[in-house]
Structure formats: structure tokens, C-alpha cells
Motif scaffolding. Structure first.
Motif, PDB file in Angstrom:
ATOM      1  N   ALA A  92      70.365  56.326  35.082  1.00  0.00           N
ATOM      2  CA  ALA A  92      69.968  56.266  33.675  1.00  0.00           C
ATOM      3  C   ALA A  92      70.487  55.022  32.968  1.00  0.00           C
ATOM      4  CB  ALA A  92      70.470  57.510  32.939  1.00  0.00           C
ATOM      5  N   HIS A  95      68.118  52.105  32.038  1.00  0.00           N
ATOM      6  CA  HIS A  95      67.093  52.560  31.101  1.00  0.00           C
ATOM      7  C   HIS A  95      67.685  52.756  29.711  1.00  0.00           C
ATOM      8  CE1 HIS A  95      64.200  53.070  34.349  1.00  0.00           C
ATOM      9  NE2 HIS A  95      65.196  53.611  35.049  1.00  0.00           N
ATOM     10  N   MET A  98      68.045  49.408  28.215  1.00  0.00           N
ATOM     11  CA  MET A  98      66.748  48.851  27.845  1.00  0.00           C
ATOM     12  C   MET A  98      66.303  49.398  26.474  1.00  0.00           C
ATOM     13  SD  MET A  98      63.165  48.824  29.991  1.00  0.00           S
ATOM     14  CE  MET A  98      62.983  50.582  30.059  1.00  0.00           C
ATOM     15  N   TYR A  99      66.505  50.688  26.225  1.00  0.00           N
ATOM     16  CA  TYR A  99      66.029  51.288  24.978  1.00  0.00           C
ATOM     17  C   TYR A  99      67.024  51.158  23.836  1.00  0.00           C
ATOM     18  CZ  TYR A  99      62.263  53.144  27.767  1.00  0.00           C
ATOM     19  OH  TYR A  99      61.178  53.253  28.594  1.00  0.00           O
ATOM     20  N   PHE A 140      63.282  56.750  25.328  1.00  0.00           N
ATOM     21  CA  PHE A 140      64.027  57.011  26.555  1.00  0.00           C
ATOM     22  C   PHE A 140      63.630  58.362  27.153  1.00  0.00           C
ATOM     23  CE2 PHE A 140      67.734  59.139  28.458  1.00  0.00           C
ATOM     24  CZ  PHE A 140      67.926  58.327  29.555  1.00  0.00           C
ATOM     25  N   ASN A 143      59.794  58.163  28.414  1.00  0.00           N
ATOM     26  CA  ASN A 143      59.485  57.232  29.506  1.00  0.00           C
ATOM     27  C   ASN A 143      60.348  57.406  30.750  1.00  0.00           C
ATOM     28  OD1 ASN A 143      57.470  56.039  27.957  1.00  0.00           O
ATOM     29  ND2 ASN A 143      58.917  54.648  27.012  1.00  0.00           N
ATOM     30  N   TRP A 144      61.522  58.052  30.632  1.00  0.00           N
ATOM     31  CA  TRP A 144      62.369  58.167  31.823  1.00  0.00           C
ATOM     32  C   TRP A 144      62.982  59.556  31.993  1.00  0.00           C
ATOM     33  CZ3 TRP A 144      67.403  59.039  33.431  1.00  0.00           C
ATOM     34  CH2 TRP A 144      67.653  58.698  34.756  1.00  0.00           C
ATOM     35  N   TRP A 145      63.635  60.083  30.977  1.00  0.00           N
ATOM     36  CA  TRP A 145      64.464  61.258  31.141  1.00  0.00           C
ATOM     37  C   TRP A 145      63.687  62.543  31.427  1.00  0.00           C
ATOM     38  CZ3 TRP A 145      68.457  63.157  32.987  1.00  0.00           C
ATOM     39  CH2 TRP A 145      69.009  64.358  32.570  1.00  0.00           C
TER      40      TRP A 145
END
Length: 163
Positions: A92, A95, A98-99, A140, A143-145
Motif C-alpha cells: 500500500a 499507492h 501517490m494519492y 485510494f 483505485n487500490w484498497w
């Protein structure tokens, strides 16, 4: 008139099975494996435990590079009990940066709730506006979690703290 019949049956007749096969009066005791066989199984585990401990300690050192761990034991104990969580935190980290930005600080806490269970909170310390941190957290999450949250089994929560 007598409705009772002397011979009653379910109407199911099992061909080829003598009545004694339907019920056995006793059950044989289970056979336990030879103690030498059991020792061989545990011997392999004893050899692997130091290797697992070294891998876990290396993962914790990597987690410390990206997150601030409190000095007290609850976070370390939590990560020792939930061995998959350090790997999720490491995945994580890029990412989150990034956010939330490269200068964001992420703090790990593991408080005990009223029911006595423990959840790990990865909180970004946010000096900016509430709207901005909510937007970054939503991105976040989307798009990822959310695609990976199942791996944490509800033991990890990403959140924010305004400073």
C-alpha cells in the motif's frame, strides 16, 4: 379392529445385507500414529520457525521505512499475530504516497475497542483541508484498497487525522 400390526417396517428392504451389518455393537478404538512419526512432523516445523521469524522481522523493518510505529508493544504484537498485514502495508505504501503526496506521514495504531478486539489503523497525518484528504482517501480506496481489502480480513483500516 386392531390397527397395530405385529411386523412393522419402513418399506425399505436392503438386499444382500444381513441385519447384523446394519448395527455394530461396538466401535474399534482409533489407532494413533507412532510417536516417532509425530516427532518427524514437528522436527520440520522447528527448523522452519527461525526462518519465519527472520522473514517477519525483515518485513517489520521495511514497514518502519514507510510508517511510524508507536514505541509501545500493541502495534508490534498486532503485526506478529496477523502475519499477512505487514505485506499489505508494504504494497500500500507507494499507492498511499501517490494519492496523499510524498511528504505525507503515516502512523500505525492498534487500539482495543469495547468488545476487546483490535484493529490496525494506518492514519495519514494531514495538515491540509478536510475536503482534500477525503478526496485523496476516496481515490485510494476506489483505485487500490477495495480490490485488496479482503486480504486484511477487516483487521486493517486506512484513515486520516487532521493536524
Amino acid at each position: 379392529m386392531n390397527a397395530y400390526q405385529e411386523v412393522q417396517s419402513s418399506g425399505i428392504h436392503w438386499p444382500g445385507c444381513p441385519p447384523a451389518a446394519l448395527y455394530e455393537p461396538f466401535q474399534a478404538a482409533p489407532r494413533w500414529p507412532d510417536p516417532r512419526q509425530r516427532n518427524a512432523i514437528f522436527e520440520g516445523l522447528e527448523k522452519q520457525m527461525p526462518e519465519f521469524a527472520a522473514q517477519h522481522e525483515a518485513a517489520l523493518n521495511d514497514v518502519r521505512k514507510h510508517y511510524v510505529l508507536s514505541a509501545d508493544a500493541p502495534v508490534r504484537d498486532f503485526l506478529a499475530e496477523h502475519r499477512a498485514i505487514p505485506q499489505i502495508l508494504l504494497e500500500a505504501a507507494p499507492h498511499l504516497k501517490m494519492y496523499f503526496g510524498c511528504n505525507a506521514v503515516f502512523n500505525l495504531r492498534a487500539p482495543i475497542d469495547e468488545a476487546g478486539s483490535r484493529t490496525l489503523y494506518a492514519a495519514v497525518m494531514w495538515p491540509g483541508e478536510l475536503r482534500d484528504v477525503r478526496e485523496a482517501l476516496a481515490k485510494f480506496d476506489d483505485n487500490w484498497w477495495m480490490a485488496r481489502a479482503r486480504q486484511a480480513a477487516g483487521y486493517l483500516t486506512f484513515t486520516y487525522e487532521l493536524v
